[in-house]
Structures are given as C-alpha cells and as structure tokens.
Design an enzyme around this catalytic site. Structure first.
Site, PDB file in Angstrom:
ATOM      1  N   GLY A  80      39.351  36.507  55.015  1.00  0.00           N
ATOM      2  CA  GLY A  80      38.943  37.710  55.414  1.00  0.00           C
ATOM      3  C   GLY A  80      39.748  38.871  55.061  1.00  0.00           C
ATOM      4  N   SER A 108      41.789  32.152  50.880  1.00  0.00           N
ATOM      5  CA  SER A 108      41.882  33.384  50.579  1.00  0.00           C
ATOM      6  C   SER A 108      43.092  34.008  51.586  1.00  0.00           C
ATOM      7  CB  SER A 108      40.651  33.969  50.889  1.00  0.00           C
ATOM      8  OG  SER A 108      40.534  35.389  50.635  1.00  0.00           O
ATOM      9  N   ALA A 109      42.699  34.643  52.702  1.00  0.00           N
ATOM     10  CA  ALA A 109      43.838  35.166  53.558  1.00  0.00           C
ATOM     11  C   ALA A 109      44.486  34.373  54.102  1.00  0.00           C
ATOM     12  CB  ALA A 109      43.020  35.969  54.483  1.00  0.00           C
ATOM     13  N   HIS A 151      41.707  34.558  44.378  1.00  0.00           N
ATOM     14  CA  HIS A 151      40.574  35.493  43.781  1.00  0.00           C
ATOM     15  C   HIS A 151      41.042  36.010  42.351  1.00  0.00           C
ATOM     16  CE1 HIS A 151      38.238  34.941  47.331  1.00  0.00           C
ATOM     17  NE2 HIS A 151      39.133  35.783  48.187  1.00  0.00           N
ATOM     18  N   GLU A 177      38.918  31.832  41.159  1.00  0.00           N
ATOM     19  CA  GLU A 177      37.818  31.300  41.935  1.00  0.00           C
ATOM     20  C   GLU A 177      37.713  29.585  41.649  1.00  0.00           C
ATOM     21  OE1 GLU A 177      37.820  33.453  44.210  1.00  0.00           O
ATOM     22  OE2 GLU A 177      35.754  34.356  43.952  1.00  0.00           O
TER      23      GLU A 177
END
Length: 236
Positions: A89, A121-122, A158, A193
C-alpha cells in the site's frame, strides 16, 4: 535466524491475489501458524477488508491471520505471533502507523527471536534500513524515514525501466541514480514484478523469473545483477 521473504508485488496479471507467491510463503513460514498481519499500508480501504483478502488468498495454508489493528496493543499481537506479515500500500502511511503503535521494535525483536517475516511492496520497503527507495507519494509524514533494518540493503519494489512515449519526467533508473549519488554507502536492488528475495540461514536467493538490477556508485544507472551479486547484498 529468521526467514525473510520480501516480495516485489502482491498481484500478477491474470492471477489471484498473492497466488504467484503462495508456495514461497508456505516455505517461508514453515510450521508457524499464528500470523500477525500489519495492514497499515492500506489507505483507501478498511483494515478489516485487507485482513479478509489476505486470509482468502492464503486459505489452505493453515494460518491464523490476525490483524494487529484489531487490538488495543498491536505490538503485543506481534510479540505473541509465530510470524509477521506486512502488506503493501502506501509506505509512508505504513511507517507512520508503525511508529505510532511501537511496531518497529516489536517486529525487530520477534524476528530476532526467530519469527519469519513476509512483506510485499511497502512491507518489503519496511524491512530495509529506510523507506527512501519506495515508489510511493509521501501522503503523511512519519517521525523518521528509518525503517526496520532487517536487511542491510535498500529495495525498490515494482522495478521497471519502462519509459512511456512522451513522458518527460525521470525514469525509475534516474531516480535511483539520484539516491545512490546522495547515499553512496547504500546500494539499491531493483526487484521487478513477480520476483522476491528470500533470506535464511545466512544466505539469500532471488525468486521468480525476472532479473534484479543493482544500483551503486559504480553503476548509478543500474546493471543487471550477476549471479549471486544481488543475493550477497542481503547478507550482513
């Protein structure tokens, strides 16, 4: 030593949420059953919904996934868990809430005691020394940009070198070149990715089919990591 699984992304094209990483997650958690899930990177949807989504995605792995937000003592939930998951997020929102609820020390201690850590991700950014190589907009201001420091290198999740026609802004590689120019002591590994880093037993490995890129003062524009090069950066 705890196992760390740091995913670039949670969703792959044409596949359900976390489907590409289910086997990696199952291997990383081993016999762990009670998972403290940190949903604070969510901004535009409810934490309860985030927890439900992760539970659905990992159904069948026999994990009891508990959102830390549902307790008056989120750090206590972490302390009592077998594993810690941190979702993606907005990284700045995640870090601010982690500071506010005393989660950084709690997670560091739990990982030091042997609990696996899985982030995407985060959540992968949070495992780094700082969050300064996130792609996110600083929509809130954390007390500091310092993060968990579970690994000694920065990650850019990413990662892509795509440059859309007509786009006049900096590319991702140029942004990361700025970072290493300002912070020559901190190499960055760009994870495309569908890839992840797994760290366990003093060794690290890249998972997935994409090639990681390393940014440092010798290659400020980035270079494809030679076999074992990116992995070596993740081991203290």
């Amino acid at each position: 030593m705890s196992t760390l699984l740091l995913l670039s992304n949670s969703t792959s094209p044409g596949r359900p949420y976390l489907a590409h990483a289910r086997d990696w997650i199952a291997e990383a958690v081993g016999d762990a059953r009670r998972v403290a899930f940190v949903p604070y990177a969510a901004v535009t949807f409810a934490y309860d919904d985030y927890v439900a989504r992760v539970r659905e995605a990992l159904d069948g792995l026999r994990l009891e996934i508990v959102g830390v937000h549902a307790s008056a003592d989120p750090a206590g939930v972490v302390a009592g868990a077998d594993a810690v998951f941190v979702g993606g997020g907005n990284t700045f929102h995640l870090l601010r809430e982690a500071y506010r609820h005393g989660l950084l020390d709690a997670i560091r201690q739990r990982v030091a005691d042997g609990a696996p850590y899985v982030g995407w991700s985060a959540g992968s950014n949070l495992a780094c020394p700082s969050v300064r190589t996130t792609n996110d907009m600083p929509i809130v201001e954390p007390p500091s940009l310092d993060a968990l420091g579970l690994v000694p290198v920065q990650i850019n999740p990413h990662y892509t070198d795509a440059h859309p026609p007509g786009h006049q802004g900096e590319t991702r590689a140029q942004r990361l070149a700025e970072f290493v120019a300002a912070n020559p002591e901190s190499p960055v590994v760009g994870l495309p990715e569908g890839t992840a880093v797994r760290v366990a037993d003093g060794r690290a490995g890249l998972l997935g089919e994409g090639a990681a890129r390393v940014f440092d003062p010798q290659s400020p524009e980035g270079r494809e990591a030679a076999p074992g090069e990116a992995e070596a950066l993740f081991v203290r």
